[in-house]
Design an enzyme around this catalytic site. Structure first.
Site, PDB file in Angstrom:
ATOM      1  N   CYS A  89      -1.409   0.147  15.736  1.00 26.86           N
ATOM      2  CA  CYS A  89      -1.158   0.247  14.287  1.00 26.86           C
ATOM      3  C   CYS A  89      -1.741  -0.973  13.574  1.00 26.86           C
ATOM      4  O   CYS A  89      -1.446  -2.112  13.936  1.00 26.86           O
ATOM      5  CB  CYS A  89       0.346   0.333  14.044  1.00 26.86           C
ATOM      6  SG  CYS A  89       0.788   0.279  12.306  1.00 26.86           S
ATOM      7  N   GLY A 142       5.314  -1.310   7.431  1.00 28.91           N
ATOM      8  CA  GLY A 142       6.620  -1.903   7.688  1.00 28.91           C
ATOM      9  C   GLY A 142       7.558  -1.021   8.481  1.00 28.91           C
ATOM     10  O   GLY A 142       7.336   0.183   8.651  1.00 28.91           O
ATOM     11  N   GLU A 143       8.591  -1.644   8.974  1.00 28.36           N
ATOM     12  CA  GLU A 143       9.645  -0.934   9.707  1.00 28.36           C
ATOM     13  C   GLU A 143      10.878  -0.909   8.801  1.00 28.36           C
ATOM     14  O   GLU A 143      11.551  -1.932   8.618  1.00 28.36           O
ATOM     15  CB  GLU A 143       9.931  -1.666  11.022  1.00 28.36           C
ATOM     16  CG  GLU A 143      11.188  -1.222  11.739  1.00 28.36           C
ATOM     17  CD  GLU A 143      11.347   0.291  11.889  1.00 28.36           C
ATOM     18  OE1 GLU A 143      10.389   0.970  12.308  1.00 28.36           O
ATOM     19  OE2 GLU A 143      12.438   0.795  11.569  1.00 28.36           O
ATOM     20  N   CYS A 160       3.223  -2.652  17.201  1.00 21.97           N
ATOM     21  CA  CYS A 160       2.762  -1.504  17.982  1.00 21.97           C
ATOM     22  C   CYS A 160       1.251  -1.681  18.126  1.00 21.97           C
ATOM     23  O   CYS A 160       0.551  -1.975  17.157  1.00 21.97           O
ATOM     24  CB  CYS A 160       3.109  -0.192  17.276  1.00 21.97           C
ATOM     25  SG  CYS A 160       4.888   0.015  17.033  1.00 21.97           S
ATOM     26  N   CYS A 166       4.166  -6.040   9.226  1.00 23.02           N
ATOM     27  CA  CYS A 166       5.203  -5.495  10.095  1.00 23.02           C
ATOM     28  C   CYS A 166       5.297  -6.390  11.316  1.00 23.02           C
ATOM     29  O   CYS A 166       4.291  -6.880  11.820  1.00 23.02           O
ATOM     30  CB  CYS A 166       4.844  -4.077  10.525  1.00 23.02           C
ATOM     31  SG  CYS A 166       6.163  -3.256  11.461  1.00 23.02           S
ATOM     32  N   CYS A 169       3.937   8.372   0.601  1.00 21.39           N
ATOM     33  CA  CYS A 169       4.185   7.573   1.797  1.00 21.39           C
ATOM     34  C   CYS A 169       4.315   6.129   1.319  1.00 21.39           C
ATOM     35  O   CYS A 169       3.349   5.547   0.818  1.00 21.39           O
ATOM     36  CB  CYS A 169       3.015   7.755   2.753  1.00 21.39           C
ATOM     37  SG  CYS A 169       3.124   6.759   4.241  1.00 21.39           S
ATOM     38  N   SER A 208      11.381   6.798   8.604  1.00 23.72           N
ATOM     39  CA  SER A 208      10.718   6.806   9.902  1.00 23.72           C
ATOM     40  C   SER A 208      10.920   5.458  10.568  1.00 23.72           C
ATOM     41  O   SER A 208      10.707   4.411   9.960  1.00 23.72           O
ATOM     42  CB  SER A 208       9.225   7.080   9.702  1.00 23.72           C
ATOM     43  OG  SER A 208       8.545   7.130  10.940  1.00 23.72           O
ATOM     44  N   GLU A 222       0.829  -1.206   0.000  1.00 27.48           N
ATOM     45  CA  GLU A 222       0.000   0.000   0.000  1.00 27.48           C
ATOM     46  C   GLU A 222       0.863   1.255   0.000  1.00 27.48           C
ATOM     47  O   GLU A 222       1.886   1.326   0.678  1.00 27.48           O
ATOM     48  CB  GLU A 222      -0.947  -0.012   1.207  1.00 27.48           C
ATOM     49  CG  GLU A 222      -1.971  -1.125   1.067  1.00 27.48           C
ATOM     50  CD  GLU A 222      -3.036  -1.104   2.159  1.00 27.48           C
ATOM     51  OE1 GLU A 222      -3.658  -0.048   2.362  1.00 27.48           O
ATOM     52  OE2 GLU A 222      -3.226  -2.142   2.800  1.00 27.48           O
ATOM     53  N   SER A 247       9.535   7.350  15.918  1.00 29.31           N
ATOM     54  CA  SER A 247       8.192   7.222  16.482  1.00 29.31           C
ATOM     55  C   SER A 247       8.333   6.914  17.961  1.00 29.31           C
ATOM     56  O   SER A 247       8.713   5.808  18.337  1.00 29.31           O
ATOM     57  CB  SER A 247       7.438   6.097  15.767  1.00 29.31           C
ATOM     58  OG  SER A 247       7.305   6.441  14.395  1.00 29.31           O
ATOM     59  N   LEU A 248       8.039   7.886  18.801  1.00 21.88           N
ATOM     60  CA  LEU A 248       8.313   7.732  20.232  1.00 21.88           C
ATOM     61  C   LEU A 248       7.083   7.237  21.005  1.00 21.88           C
ATOM     62  O   LEU A 248       7.107   6.203  21.624  1.00 21.88           O
ATOM     63  CB  LEU A 248       8.814   9.061  20.797  1.00 21.88           C
ATOM     64  CG  LEU A 248      10.031   8.982  21.702  1.00 21.88           C
ATOM     65  CD1 LEU A 248      11.170   8.224  21.065  1.00 21.88           C
ATOM     66  CD2 LEU A 248      10.492  10.389  22.077  1.00 21.88           C
ATOM     67  N   HIS A 249       6.036   8.014  20.995  1.00 24.01           N
ATOM     68  CA  HIS A 249       4.726   7.631  21.574  1.00 24.01           C
ATOM     69  C   HIS A 249       4.697   7.453  23.078  1.00 24.01           C
ATOM     70  O   HIS A 249       3.624   7.272  23.661  1.00 24.01           O
ATOM     71  CB  HIS A 249       4.166   6.352  20.925  1.00 24.01           C
ATOM     72  CG  HIS A 249       4.160   6.388  19.440  1.00 24.01           C
ATOM     73  ND1 HIS A 249       3.613   7.424  18.720  1.00 24.01           N
ATOM     74  CD2 HIS A 249       4.637   5.514  18.519  1.00 24.01           C
ATOM     75  CE1 HIS A 249       3.756   7.178  17.421  1.00 24.01           C
ATOM     76  NE2 HIS A 249       4.383   6.043  17.274  1.00 24.01           N
ATOM     77  N   CYS A 257      -2.502   7.321   8.600  1.00 21.07           N
ATOM     78  CA  CYS A 257      -1.408   6.663   9.319  1.00 21.07           C
ATOM     79  C   CYS A 257      -1.943   5.492  10.120  1.00 21.07           C
ATOM     80  O   CYS A 257      -2.909   5.619  10.857  1.00 21.07           O
ATOM     81  CB  CYS A 257      -0.745   7.613  10.293  1.00 21.07           C
ATOM     82  SG  CYS A 257      -0.013   9.030   9.532  1.00 21.07           S
ATOM     83  N   ASN A 282      -5.573   7.347  14.531  1.00 24.54           N
ATOM     84  CA  ASN A 282      -6.612   6.886  13.618  1.00 24.54           C
ATOM     85  C   ASN A 282      -7.053   5.519  14.125  1.00 24.54           C
ATOM     86  O   ASN A 282      -6.233   4.607  14.191  1.00 24.54           O
ATOM     87  CB  ASN A 282      -6.063   6.778  12.190  1.00 24.54           C
ATOM     88  CG  ASN A 282      -5.758   8.144  11.609  1.00 24.54           C
ATOM     89  OD1 ASN A 282      -6.641   8.971  11.453  1.00 24.54           O
ATOM     90  ND2 ASN A 282      -4.488   8.394  11.321  1.00 24.54           N
TER      91      ASN A 282
HETATM   92  N1  SAH Z   1       7.641   1.603  11.290  1.00 25.70           N
HETATM   93  C1  SAH Z   1       7.906   2.986  11.061  1.00 25.70           C
HETATM   94  C2  SAH Z   1       7.170   3.576   9.858  1.00 25.70           C
HETATM   95  C3  SAH Z   1       5.726   3.167   9.651  1.00 25.70           C
HETATM   96  S1  SAH Z   1       4.531   3.832  10.780  1.00 25.70           S
HETATM   97  C4  SAH Z   1       7.612   3.791  12.315  1.00 25.70           C
HETATM   98  O1  SAH Z   1       7.112   3.207  13.264  1.00 25.70           O
HETATM   99  O2  SAH Z   1       7.917   4.968  12.354  1.00 25.70           O
HETATM  100  C5  SAH Z   1       4.450   5.549  10.407  1.00 25.70           C
HETATM  101  C6  SAH Z   1       3.890   6.392  11.544  1.00 25.70           C
HETATM  102  O3  SAH Z   1       2.473   6.152  11.721  1.00 25.70           O
HETATM  103  C7  SAH Z   1       4.538   6.075  12.885  1.00 25.70           C
HETATM  104  O4  SAH Z   1       4.849   7.249  13.566  1.00 25.70           O
HETATM  105  C8  SAH Z   1       3.431   5.295  13.567  1.00 25.70           C
HETATM  106  O5  SAH Z   1       3.577   5.292  14.952  1.00 25.70           O
HETATM  107  C9  SAH Z   1       2.203   6.020  13.089  1.00 25.70           C
HETATM  108  N2  SAH Z   1       0.968   5.265  13.312  1.00 25.70           N
HETATM  109  C10 SAH Z   1       0.817   3.932  13.303  1.00 25.70           C
HETATM  110  N3  SAH Z   1      -0.458   3.590  13.545  1.00 25.70           N
HETATM  111  C11 SAH Z   1      -1.145   4.734  13.717  1.00 25.70           C
HETATM  112  C12 SAH Z   1      -2.515   5.029  13.979  1.00 25.70           C
HETATM  113  N4  SAH Z   1      -3.400   4.073  14.094  1.00 25.70           N
HETATM  114  N5  SAH Z   1      -2.862   6.332  14.083  1.00 25.70           N
HETATM  115  C13 SAH Z   1      -1.939   7.311  13.925  1.00 25.70           C
HETATM  116  N6  SAH Z   1      -0.646   7.095  13.666  1.00 25.70           N
HETATM  117  C14 SAH Z   1      -0.238   5.813  13.563  1.00 25.70           C
END
Ligand code: SAH
Length: 355
Positions: free
Chosen positions: A125, A173-174, A122, A118, A111, A203, A98, A226-228, A345, A302
């Site tokens: 996601c 993916g990562e 997380c 993946c 993107c 990313s 995608e 991506s910290l969170h 995202c 999302n």
């Molecule tokens: N694996 C990499 C790149 C793919 S995810 C990474 O983790 O950075 C790209 C971004 O989308 C990341 O910052 C991820 O945390 C964010 N993301 C994943 N799921 C999401 C969701 N449901 N809502 C908003 N952002 C999300």
């Protein structure tokens, strides 16, 4: 792809799956400059069909045309008045890839996905919720960009640049868990297609060895982390990889990246109701952002079907961003694009798996 002398049948494979330097193997018996012409079509000015490669002989165009792209376009959806577009590409082995294209006033951003699925899992996601299928080949990664450029040439997004100006590795993916292929895709995008490294963002969820390797590559691409979560406990609940590479190790790797490239870092932060949206988290995050001189991109979650997590409400979102800024961080709230076509995202891969 097939080094050892056997003549390739051209229709075997997409030319995007052949290293750009080896395209001559697809054109047996043709003069060397034909490979250069083909390389220009594939990387410099991509076209949707081989027929459009006007300076190649008809027989060559026909042979390449049998499988120009390494995937079929299974779904092509648009949203946001045509300014967001999502493609679901299907590789011959069934892998779903995608890609999301977004037109802005001065940028056209793509993107791209680096893996099918993946393994990082997380919690919030969608891609991670469905597990890992396989890595994407470098050619499959680059072909997403090339396809978008070929598409834009025919169907530009009105009011946006008619070529991809920015590439973000933020799809499925990562990227740093598929290091060699992602590295090769960067090489092709920068050294062959001619994109500026400054227009590319990789990313990562925090694959520390990958960040350190990327710091040693010749290209000053932007790094987003991506910290969170701004402490290990909070982060580990959302990002399982934090148990392997805890916050401090990720921060130190990001610092090393900054020291090597001088490129401003980004921190990605998905705001989840009750999970990481407190003012305490905002204050801790601000401290990390200042230490790294990073820019914080805040995005509301999302929702995804396999998780009960919800985005923070609008007051909390704004309160969080205000606390960040009041504590000295650079931060912006990112707009969400493509939600209604599951292109936002974290939503990639949903439709194809659940239907
Ligand atoms: N694996 C990499 C790149 C793919 S995810 C990474 O983790 O950075 C790209 C971004 O989308 C990341 O910052 C991820 O945390 C964010 N993301 C994943 N799921 C999401 C969701 N449901 N809502 C908003 N952002 C999300």
């Amino acid at each position: 792809m097939d080094g050892a002398g056997r003549q390739l049948v051209v229709s075997d494979a997409s030319p995007y799956l052949v290293a750009p330097e080896d395209l001559g193997t697809l054109l047996p018996g043709e003069p060397g400059f034909r490979a250069d012409q083909l390389r220009d079509w594939l990387y410099r000015s991509p076209v949707l069909t081989a027929e459009e490669m006007t300076n190649l002989p008809a027989s060559t165009r026909e042979a390449i045309g049998a499988s120009l792209w390494p995937f079929e376009v299974e779904v092509d959806q648009s949203a946001d008045n045509g300014r967001t577009r999502k493609w679901l590409f299907r590789a011959p082995d069934g892998a779903a890839i995608e890609t999301v294209l977004m037109g802005y006033r001065k940028r056209t951003t793509i993107c791209i996905s680096s893996q099918v699925g993946c393994a990082m899992r997380c919690t919030f996601c969608a891609t991670g919720q469905f597990g890992f299928d396989r890595h994407l080949e470098a050619g499959e990664i680059v072909a997403q960009v090339a396809y978008a450029n070929a598409f834009l040439r025919r169907f530009p997004i009105s009011g946006s640049p008619e070529r991809v100006t920015n590439v973000v590795y933020m799809g499925m993916g990562e990227p740093l868990a598929n290091y060699e292929r992602v590295r090769e895709s960067l090489r092709r995008l920068i050294d062959v297609a001619g994109l500026s490294a400054r227009s590319i963002t990789v990313s990562t969820v925090g694959v520390v060895p990958g960040i350190r390797r990327l710091a040693d590559e010749p290209w000053p691409v932007y790094l987003a982390v991506s910290l969170h979560g701004a402490d290990d406990e909070t982060r580990s609940r959302l990002v399982p990889l934090n148990d392997r590479y805890p916050l401090e190790a990720v921060i130190e790797a990001a610092e090393a990246y900054f020291a090597s490239k001088g490129r401003r870092l980004s921190i990605e932060w998905t705001l989840i109701d009750g999970a990481n949206d407190s003012d305490d988290q905002a204050r801790r995050l601000a401290a990390i952002a200042k230490r790294l001189r990073a820019h914080v991109n805040v995005i509301a979650l999302n929702p995804t079907p396999l998780s009960a997590d919800r985005p923070s409400d609008s007051d909390r979102i704004h309160g969080f961003v205000e606390t960040l800024i009041a504590n000295g961080a650079n931060a912006t709230l990112r707009e969400t694009r493509g939600q209604e076509i599951d292109a936002a995202c974290g939503q990639l891969r949903l439709r194809s798996v659940t239907e």
